[in-house]
Design an enzyme around this catalytic site. Structure first.
Site, PDB file in Angstrom:
ATOM      1  N   ASP A 116       0.816  -1.207   0.000  1.00 41.11           N
ATOM      2  CA  ASP A 116       0.000   0.000   0.000  1.00 41.11           C
ATOM      3  C   ASP A 116       0.858   1.269   0.000  1.00 41.11           C
ATOM      4  O   ASP A 116       2.022   1.265   0.407  1.00 41.11           O
ATOM      5  CB  ASP A 116      -0.881   0.044   1.265  1.00 41.11           C
ATOM      6  CG  ASP A 116      -1.990  -0.999   1.249  1.00 41.11           C
ATOM      7  OD1 ASP A 116      -1.955  -1.906   0.400  1.00 41.11           O
ATOM      8  OD2 ASP A 116      -2.876  -0.906   2.121  1.00 41.11           O
ATOM      9  N   ASP A 117       0.233   2.353  -0.416  1.00 44.13           N
ATOM     10  CA  ASP A 117       0.726   3.727  -0.222  1.00 44.13           C
ATOM     11  C   ASP A 117       1.781   4.184  -1.222  1.00 44.13           C
ATOM     12  O   ASP A 117       2.310   5.279  -1.091  1.00 44.13           O
ATOM     13  CB  ASP A 117       1.269   3.963   1.202  1.00 44.13           C
ATOM     14  CG  ASP A 117       0.189   3.896   2.258  1.00 44.13           C
ATOM     15  OD1 ASP A 117      -0.982   3.669   1.901  1.00 44.13           O
ATOM     16  OD2 ASP A 117       0.510   4.052   3.457  1.00 44.13           O
ATOM     17  N   HIS A 148      -5.868   2.933  -3.960  1.00 44.92           N
ATOM     18  CA  HIS A 148      -5.814   3.200  -2.519  1.00 44.92           C
ATOM     19  C   HIS A 148      -6.262   4.637  -2.230  1.00 44.92           C
ATOM     20  O   HIS A 148      -5.836   5.230  -1.258  1.00 44.92           O
ATOM     21  CB  HIS A 148      -4.400   2.936  -2.003  1.00 44.92           C
ATOM     22  CG  HIS A 148      -4.286   2.785  -0.518  1.00 44.92           C
ATOM     23  ND1 HIS A 148      -5.140   2.015   0.236  1.00 44.92           N
ATOM     24  CD2 HIS A 148      -3.393   3.304   0.368  1.00 44.92           C
ATOM     25  CE1 HIS A 148      -4.785   2.069   1.502  1.00 44.92           C
ATOM     26  NE2 HIS A 148      -3.731   2.857   1.617  1.00 44.92           N
ATOM     27  N   HIS A 185      -6.066   9.456   0.632  1.00 44.90           N
ATOM     28  CA  HIS A 185      -5.881   8.611   1.815  1.00 44.90           C
ATOM     29  C   HIS A 185      -6.680   9.053   3.042  1.00 44.90           C
ATOM     30  O   HIS A 185      -6.161   9.129   4.151  1.00 44.90           O
ATOM     31  CB  HIS A 185      -4.387   8.536   2.164  1.00 44.90           C
ATOM     32  CG  HIS A 185      -3.993   7.263   2.873  1.00 44.90           C
ATOM     33  ND1 HIS A 185      -4.046   7.123   4.247  1.00 44.90           N
ATOM     34  CD2 HIS A 185      -3.551   6.081   2.409  1.00 44.90           C
ATOM     35  CE1 HIS A 185      -3.632   5.907   4.584  1.00 44.90           C
ATOM     36  NE2 HIS A 185      -3.334   5.254   3.481  1.00 44.90           N
ATOM     37  N   TYR A 205      -6.641   2.772   6.111  1.00 45.68           N
ATOM     38  CA  TYR A 205      -6.968   2.406   7.496  1.00 45.68           C
ATOM     39  C   TYR A 205      -8.001   1.270   7.555  1.00 45.68           C
ATOM     40  O   TYR A 205      -8.528   0.973   8.623  1.00 45.68           O
ATOM     41  CB  TYR A 205      -7.498   3.611   8.292  1.00 45.68           C
ATOM     42  CG  TYR A 205      -6.779   4.902   8.027  1.00 45.68           C
ATOM     43  CD1 TYR A 205      -5.511   5.133   8.559  1.00 45.68           C
ATOM     44  CD2 TYR A 205      -7.342   5.894   7.230  1.00 45.68           C
ATOM     45  CE1 TYR A 205      -4.835   6.304   8.292  1.00 45.68           C
ATOM     46  CE2 TYR A 205      -6.670   7.068   6.955  1.00 45.68           C
ATOM     47  CZ  TYR A 205      -5.416   7.272   7.490  1.00 45.68           C
ATOM     48  OH  TYR A 205      -4.752   8.442   7.220  1.00 45.68           O
ATOM     49  N   HIS A 255       3.316  -2.421   3.239  1.00 44.77           N
ATOM     50  CA  HIS A 255       3.436  -1.094   2.627  1.00 44.77           C
ATOM     51  C   HIS A 255       4.719  -0.948   1.823  1.00 44.77           C
ATOM     52  O   HIS A 255       5.702  -1.645   2.079  1.00 44.77           O
ATOM     53  CB  HIS A 255       3.381  -0.013   3.716  1.00 44.77           C
ATOM     54  CG  HIS A 255       2.062   0.056   4.405  1.00 44.77           C
ATOM     55  ND1 HIS A 255       1.722  -0.792   5.432  1.00 44.77           N
ATOM     56  CD2 HIS A 255       0.988   0.853   4.199  1.00 44.77           C
ATOM     57  CE1 HIS A 255       0.483  -0.518   5.835  1.00 44.77           C
ATOM     58  NE2 HIS A 255       0.014   0.477   5.105  1.00 44.77           N
TER      59      HIS A 255
END
Ligand code: NAG
Ligand code: NAG
Ligand code: NAG
Ligand code: NAG
Ligand code: NAG
Ligand code: NAG
Ligand code: NAG
Ligand code: NAG
Ligand code: NAG
Ligand code: ZN
Length: 410
Positions: free
Chosen positions: A130-131, A182, A186, A224, A287
């Site tokens: 992720d991210d 994603h 965020h 989250y 991540h």
């Protein structure tokens, strides 16, 4: 921009092949996404996107997305959540309802539905990052390639980060990785209005399509893990997205973030996973945000390989197409409508494409038989409760200069 310099040396990037989409007029994909030939090196690249670090709203969201939103029925018992400070969102500040019941089914409160991807299949380690993109992403992609698993990971990317470094985002794709959403900025998605949910998802789908030669994402993961029935319904019914959660949280994002997580403690936890139960399998939260998360993955990967875990992207683990208009990378973004892809054609193209294929060349052979029916609406109702787990919290980490100015003629 190190990643960019590396990429620019490669012929298929230097040539900037024009990307052609072949969406039929009556395809749901055609209706929802601009067909665009995007040059990610253009100085005005950012000009096509909404402002960064915030939820796009109705003023900078294509009318087609809003029209689609207005055509669906949202769960009546699921209001927009309210967040106070950094506490978990609540559905009624006065009585503190946490949305854990089936009417709302907030994953932040431990509820998930049977339409969510949550457990991995038996013996399978579903690999996700992720991210991204971030300044360690290219290092990760190189490592995946060295280990022959460059096609075995799903990258849930943040739209704002892609605007900041489209070359690295594209590199994840050309390296063979599976691209997924994603969100744009965020946020806790359950706190966003319907229009903002649409903007967060749609614009991230758009920019991923723009950097991958028109591949429309089919999966998203809520930041989250914050999702509820309202947000699920918008993701599925407006955009055809499948919601991806996790049953194993590495907490790799939290290393060095002020809590008790260290590289050693996260690795010790993951050491127990690869020798642990194999049914259900593992759908992990990991991540690609910084060196800590990279170091942990590089250290732990050999353990999963040595213990014969099948390591797969989300799409492959669940036997699903990678994109809404292509079964995988290397496949031309289909002439077919969503849900009407000729698997054989794309399988053949995948085999003959090089690992770095952009999917932009060649002519699509199939004929559209667009059904125009779109994706089946999902009314997420069945609810199960998962064991409590800390939610990953990671802010967007893009090094972005300047803000984008909206200039969209849809
Ligand atoms: C960027 O510049 C090119 C060339 O001037 C132009 O054709 C294109 O419309 C511009 N894109 C945006 C999003 O403004
Ligand atoms: C929508 O977003 C823009 C920024 O693009 C902002 O200026 C505007 O205030 C927002 N409108 C609403 C109603 O939130
Ligand atoms: C608490 O809030 C929820 C969501 O708004 C509502 O459905 C429920 O009736 C409320 N409960 C009480 C006791 O007020
Ligand atoms: C860190 O560990 C200490 C000692 O075990 C504990 O008191 C503290 O609550 C922990 N902090 C966090 C953020 O978990
Ligand atoms: C990550 O760590 C390596 C090795 O310590 C170092 O060379 C590299 O510069 C670091 N990268 C970032 C982005 O901090
Ligand atoms: C993994 O598979 C290999 C080859 O089939 C076998 O030799 C090895 O014992 C297996 N290891 C584990 C931990 O199951
Ligand atoms: C990578 O994914 C492919 C396709 O699902 C699979 O055949 C292969 O075994 C995977 N590699 C590993 C190391 O699990
Ligand atoms: C698959 O690709 C091979 C190699 O390019 C080609 O010879 C063959 O005709 C293709 N098969 C189909 C069914 O398109
Ligand atoms: C596509 O449809 C046209 C007209 O119906 C037909 O002539 C052509 O052979 C078809 N192409 C394929 C690849 O099926
Ligand atoms: Zn995240």
């Amino acid at each position: 921009m190190i990643a960019f310099a590396v990429l620019a040396a490669l012929p298929f990037v230097a040539a900037h092949p024009k990307v052609n989409w072949y969406q039929p007029r009556d395809s749901p994909v055609h209706e929802l996404f601009r067909r665009a030939d995007v040059d990610i090196t253009a100085a005005n690249f950012t000009a096509g996107y909404p402002p960064l670090y915030m939820s796009p709203n109705a003023t900078n969201t294509p009318q087609a997305w809003i029209d689609k939103l207005n055509s669906i029925t949202l769960p009546s018992a699921n209001p927009v959540a309210v967040q106070t400070g950094t506490a978990n969102p609540k559905y009624d500040v006065a009585n503190g309802t946490d949305g854990s019941g089936p009417d709302i089914c907030s994953f932040t409160s431990g509820c998930h539905t049977d339409t969510d991807l949550f457990h991995g299949p038996d013996n399978t380690f579903v690999l996700t990052f992720d991210d991204g993109p971030s300044d360690v992403s290219q290092d990760l992609y190189d490592f995946l390639k060295q280990n022959n698993i460059n096609g075995n990971a799903t990258h849930f990317m943040i739209g704002t980060n892609i605007v900041g470094d489209p070359a690295t985002a594209k590199s994840a794709f050309t390296n063979g990785g599976h691209m997924a959403v994603h969100t744009w900025s965020h946020p806790y998605m359950t706190t966003r209005t319907n229009e903002q949910v649409v903007g967060e998802l749609g614009w991230t789908m758009q920019i991923i399509a723009d950097v991958t030669g028109g591949h429309i994402p089919a999966f998203w993961r809520p930041p989250y893990g914050d999702v509820d029935n309202r947000v699920r319904a918008i993701a599925k019914e407006v955009f055809g997205l499948t919601t991806v959660l996790w049953n194993h949280d590495t907490n790799d994002w939290a290393i060095g973030a002020g809590g008790n997580f260290t590289i050693e403690s996260v690795e010790a936890t993951m050491d127990t996973w690869f020798v642990g139960p194999r049914s259900p399998g593992i759908l992990a939260l990991e991540h690609e945000i910084n060196n800590n998360s990279l170091i942990v993955f590089k250290h732990e990967y050999p353990g999963f390989a040595a213990n014969n875990w099948t390591i797969q992207s989300v799409a492959d683990a669940f036997g699903m197409d990678w994109y809404q208009n292509a079964v995988a990378n290397g496949a031309i973004a289909s002439t077919m409508s969503v849900g009407d892809i000729q698997t054989a054609m794309f399988t053949n193209q995948s085999q003959t494409a090089t690992a770095g294929a952009t999917g932009a060349s060649g002519s699509a052979a199939g004929n559209s038989t667009a059904s125009g029916s779109g994706s089946a609406g999902a009314s997420a109702t069945a609810a199960t409760t998962k064991a409590g787990s800390a939610m990953g919290i990671a802010a967007p980490v893009a090094a972005v200069v300047g803000a984008a100015v909206l200039a969209v003629a849809f």
